[in-house]
Design a protein around this motif. Structure first.
Motif, PDB file in Angstrom:
ATOM      1  N   TRP A   1       0.816  -1.213   0.000  1.00 23.69           N
ATOM      2  CA  TRP A   1       0.000   0.000   0.000  1.00 23.69           C
ATOM      3  C   TRP A   1       0.853   1.267   0.000  1.00 23.69           C
ATOM      4  O   TRP A   1       0.324   2.347  -0.213  1.00 23.69           O
ATOM      5  N   HIS A   2       2.150   1.165   0.216  1.00 24.67           N
ATOM      6  CA  HIS A   2       3.022   2.345   0.150  1.00 24.67           C
ATOM      7  C   HIS A   2       3.392   2.712  -1.281  1.00 24.67           C
ATOM      8  O   HIS A   2       3.837   3.823  -1.537  1.00 24.67           O
ATOM      9  N   HIS A   3       3.273   1.760  -2.188  1.00 25.75           N
ATOM     10  CA  HIS A   3       3.648   2.061  -3.575  1.00 25.75           C
ATOM     11  C   HIS A   3       2.604   1.580  -4.579  1.00 25.75           C
ATOM     12  O   HIS A   3       2.903   1.386  -5.761  1.00 25.75           O
ATOM     13  N   ALA A   4       1.368   1.438  -4.136  1.00 25.34           N
ATOM     14  CA  ALA A   4       0.290   1.027  -5.039  1.00 25.34           C
ATOM     15  C   ALA A   4       0.078   2.094  -6.116  1.00 25.34           C
ATOM     16  O   ALA A   4       0.213   3.286  -5.857  1.00 25.34           O
ATOM     17  N   LYS A   5      -0.238   1.650  -7.313  1.00 19.52           N
ATOM     18  CA  LYS A   5      -0.428   2.583  -8.430  1.00 19.52           C
ATOM     19  C   LYS A   5      -1.543   3.584  -8.166  1.00 19.52           C
ATOM     20  O   LYS A   5      -1.467   4.724  -8.615  1.00 19.52           O
ATOM     21  N   ASP A   6      -2.567   3.179  -7.432  1.00 19.73           N
ATOM     22  CA  ASP A   6      -3.671   4.101  -7.193  1.00 19.73           C
ATOM     23  C   ASP A   6      -3.528   4.921  -5.905  1.00 19.73           C
ATOM     24  O   ASP A   6      -4.435   5.666  -5.533  1.00 19.73           O
ATOM     25  N   LEU A   7      -2.382   4.843  -5.234  1.00 18.24           N
ATOM     26  CA  LEU A   7      -2.141   5.683  -4.065  1.00 18.24           C
ATOM     27  C   LEU A   7      -1.933   7.123  -4.516  1.00 18.24           C
ATOM     28  O   LEU A   7      -1.072   7.405  -5.349  1.00 18.24           O
ATOM     29  N   GLN A   8      -2.725   8.014  -3.971  1.00 21.82           N
ATOM     30  CA  GLN A   8      -2.600   9.431  -4.280  1.00 21.82           C
ATOM     31  C   GLN A   8      -1.798  10.096  -3.172  1.00 21.82           C
ATOM     32  O   GLN A   8      -2.220  10.118  -2.024  1.00 21.82           O
ATOM     33  N   VAL A   9      -0.642  10.630  -3.543  1.00 16.45           N
ATOM     34  CA  VAL A   9       0.248  11.275  -2.585  1.00 16.45           C
ATOM     35  C   VAL A   9       0.054  12.783  -2.692  1.00 16.45           C
ATOM     36  O   VAL A   9       0.170  13.344  -3.787  1.00 16.45           O
ATOM     37  N   PRO A  10      -0.253  13.454  -1.579  1.00 25.10           N
ATOM     38  CA  PRO A  10      -0.430  14.901  -1.612  1.00 25.10           C
ATOM     39  C   PRO A  10       0.810  15.628  -2.151  1.00 25.10           C
ATOM     40  O   PRO A  10       1.930  15.116  -2.061  1.00 25.10           O
ATOM     41  N   GLU A  11       0.586  16.828  -2.675  1.00 26.68           N
ATOM     42  CA  GLU A  11       1.668  17.583  -3.317  1.00 26.68           C
ATOM     43  C   GLU A  11       2.820  17.916  -2.380  1.00 26.68           C
ATOM     44  O   GLU A  11       3.954  18.042  -2.838  1.00 26.68           O
ATOM     45  N   ASN A  12       2.546  18.074  -1.094  1.00 27.27           N
ATOM     46  CA  ASN A  12       3.617  18.451  -0.175  1.00 27.27           C
ATOM     47  C   ASN A  12       4.291  17.240   0.485  1.00 27.27           C
ATOM     48  O   ASN A  12       5.012  17.384   1.462  1.00 27.27           O
ATOM     49  N   ILE A  13       4.093  16.061  -0.083  1.00 23.72           N
ATOM     50  CA  ILE A  13       4.727  14.842   0.439  1.00 23.72           C
ATOM     51  C   ILE A  13       5.460  14.113  -0.679  1.00 23.72           C
ATOM     52  O   ILE A  13       4.944  13.969  -1.778  1.00 23.72           O
ATOM     53  N   ARG A  14       6.649  13.652  -0.360  1.00 25.50           N
ATOM     54  CA  ARG A  14       7.410  12.782  -1.252  1.00 25.50           C
ATOM     55  C   ARG A  14       7.754  11.527  -0.453  1.00 25.50           C
ATOM     56  O   ARG A  14       8.312  11.616   0.644  1.00 25.50           O
ATOM     57  N   LEU A  15       7.386  10.376  -0.967  1.00 25.47           N
ATOM     58  CA  LEU A  15       7.704   9.110  -0.307  1.00 25.47           C
ATOM     59  C   LEU A  15       9.053   8.607  -0.793  1.00 25.47           C
ATOM     60  O   LEU A  15       9.332   8.646  -1.991  1.00 25.47           O
ATOM     61  N   ILE A  16       9.888   8.176   0.141  1.00 24.63           N
ATOM     62  CA  ILE A  16      11.138   7.505  -0.227  1.00 24.63           C
ATOM     63  C   ILE A  16      11.121   6.137   0.446  1.00 24.63           C
ATOM     64  O   ILE A  16      10.634   5.983   1.563  1.00 24.63           O
ATOM     65  N   PHE A  17      11.636   5.158  -0.271  1.00 21.26           N
ATOM     66  CA  PHE A  17      11.596   3.790   0.228  1.00 21.26           C
ATOM     67  C   PHE A  17      12.901   3.439   0.910  1.00 21.26           C
ATOM     68  O   PHE A  17      13.977   3.653   0.354  1.00 21.26           O
ATOM     69  N   GLN A  18      12.782   2.903   2.118  1.00 21.40           N
ATOM     70  CA  GLN A  18      13.981   2.485   2.836  1.00 21.40           C
ATOM     71  C   GLN A  18      14.490   1.182   2.233  1.00 21.40           C
ATOM     72  O   GLN A  18      13.737   0.450   1.598  1.00 21.40           O
ATOM     73  N   PRO A  19      15.766   0.918   2.427  1.00 19.97           N
ATOM     74  CA  PRO A  19      16.316  -0.336   1.905  1.00 19.97           C
ATOM     75  C   PRO A  19      15.599  -1.540   2.528  1.00 19.97           C
ATOM     76  O   PRO A  19      15.130  -1.474   3.668  1.00 19.97           O
ATOM     77  N   PRO A  20      15.508  -2.645   1.793  1.00 24.24           N
ATOM     78  CA  PRO A  20      14.858  -3.845   2.341  1.00 24.24           C
ATOM     79  C   PRO A  20      15.539  -4.315   3.634  1.00 24.24           C
ATOM     80  O   PRO A  20      16.743  -4.156   3.801  1.00 24.24           O
ATOM     81  N   TYR A  21      14.757  -4.880   4.504  1.00 23.25           N
ATOM     82  CA  TYR A  21      15.240  -5.489   5.753  1.00 23.25           C
ATOM     83  C   TYR A  21      16.003  -4.501   6.636  1.00 23.25           C
ATOM     84  O   TYR A  21      16.989  -4.856   7.279  1.00 23.25           O
ATOM     85  N   SER A  22      15.546  -3.247   6.681  1.00 23.56           N
ATOM     86  CA  SER A  22      16.246  -2.242   7.498  1.00 23.56           C
ATOM     87  C   SER A  22      15.268  -1.344   8.255  1.00 23.56           C
ATOM     88  O   SER A  22      15.357  -0.121   8.160  1.00 23.56           O
ATOM     89  N   PRO A  23      14.360  -1.918   9.018  1.00 23.03           N
ATOM     90  CA  PRO A  23      13.388  -1.088   9.732  1.00 23.03           C
ATOM     91  C   PRO A  23      14.045  -0.126  10.720  1.00 23.03           C
ATOM     92  O   PRO A  23      13.486   0.928  11.011  1.00 23.03           O
ATOM     93  N   GLU A  24      15.225  -0.469  11.209  1.00 18.55           N
ATOM     94  CA  GLU A  24      15.893   0.386  12.190  1.00 18.55           C
ATOM     95  C   GLU A  24      16.252   1.765  11.617  1.00 18.55           C
ATOM     96  O   GLU A  24      16.505   2.711  12.361  1.00 18.55           O
TER      97      GLU A  24
END
Length: 137
Positions: free
Chosen positions: A56-79
């Motif tokens: 759900w963080h990168h679904a095609k139909d996810l609408q991200v507001p204009e003042n937000i940019r999502l960046i993806f953390q590396p896999p297996y690195s929740p810390e």
């Protein structure tokens, strides 16, 4: 029968601010609702939000507001994600050796813990303002 609820949270580490919502599902619709909430709460900021690679963080139909940019953390690195430290804190402080009798009791304890964190900017900053953020702020 198991019951579930989901806590969505965002932190502004340098400011020691946060916002959160407790929602019934973890899916694209709920993520959109949360992003809208964050965009309004921090409307004076351009937000770079670090997220994991949940669908759900990168679904095609996810609408991200204009003042937000999502960046993806590396896999297996929740810390690397400051929000993960909130969950550790809540588990330790709100649920030490505790079995709740209902989902409502769990939600009440989570709300109590989130409200306490929100009221303590210094504590929140100490938990989330990592050195690699300070070097870029």
């Amino acid at each position: 029968m198991r019951e579930y609820t989901y806590v969505y949270a965002a932190v502004a580490p340098a400011e020691g601010k946060m916002t959160s919502l407790i929602l019934p599902r973890a899916d694209t619709a709920m993520m959109h609702l949360f992003l809208e909430h964050v965009a309004k709460t921090f409307q004076e900021y351009f937000i770079v939000m670090q997220v994991d690679r949940a669908g759900w963080h990168h679904a095609k139909d996810l609408q991200v507001p204009e003042n937000i940019r999502l960046i993806f953390q590396p896999p297996y690195s929740p810390e690397l994600n400051p929000v993960e430290h909130l969950w550790d804190h809540l588990r330790e402080k709100q649920f030490p050796n505790l079995a709740c009798s209902s989902l409502d009791e769990v939600i009440d304890r989570v709300c109590e813990g989130l409200t306490q964190l929100e009221a303590e900017p210094k504590r929140l900053r100490s938990m989330t303002y990592f050195p690699h953020f300070r070097n870029t702020s």
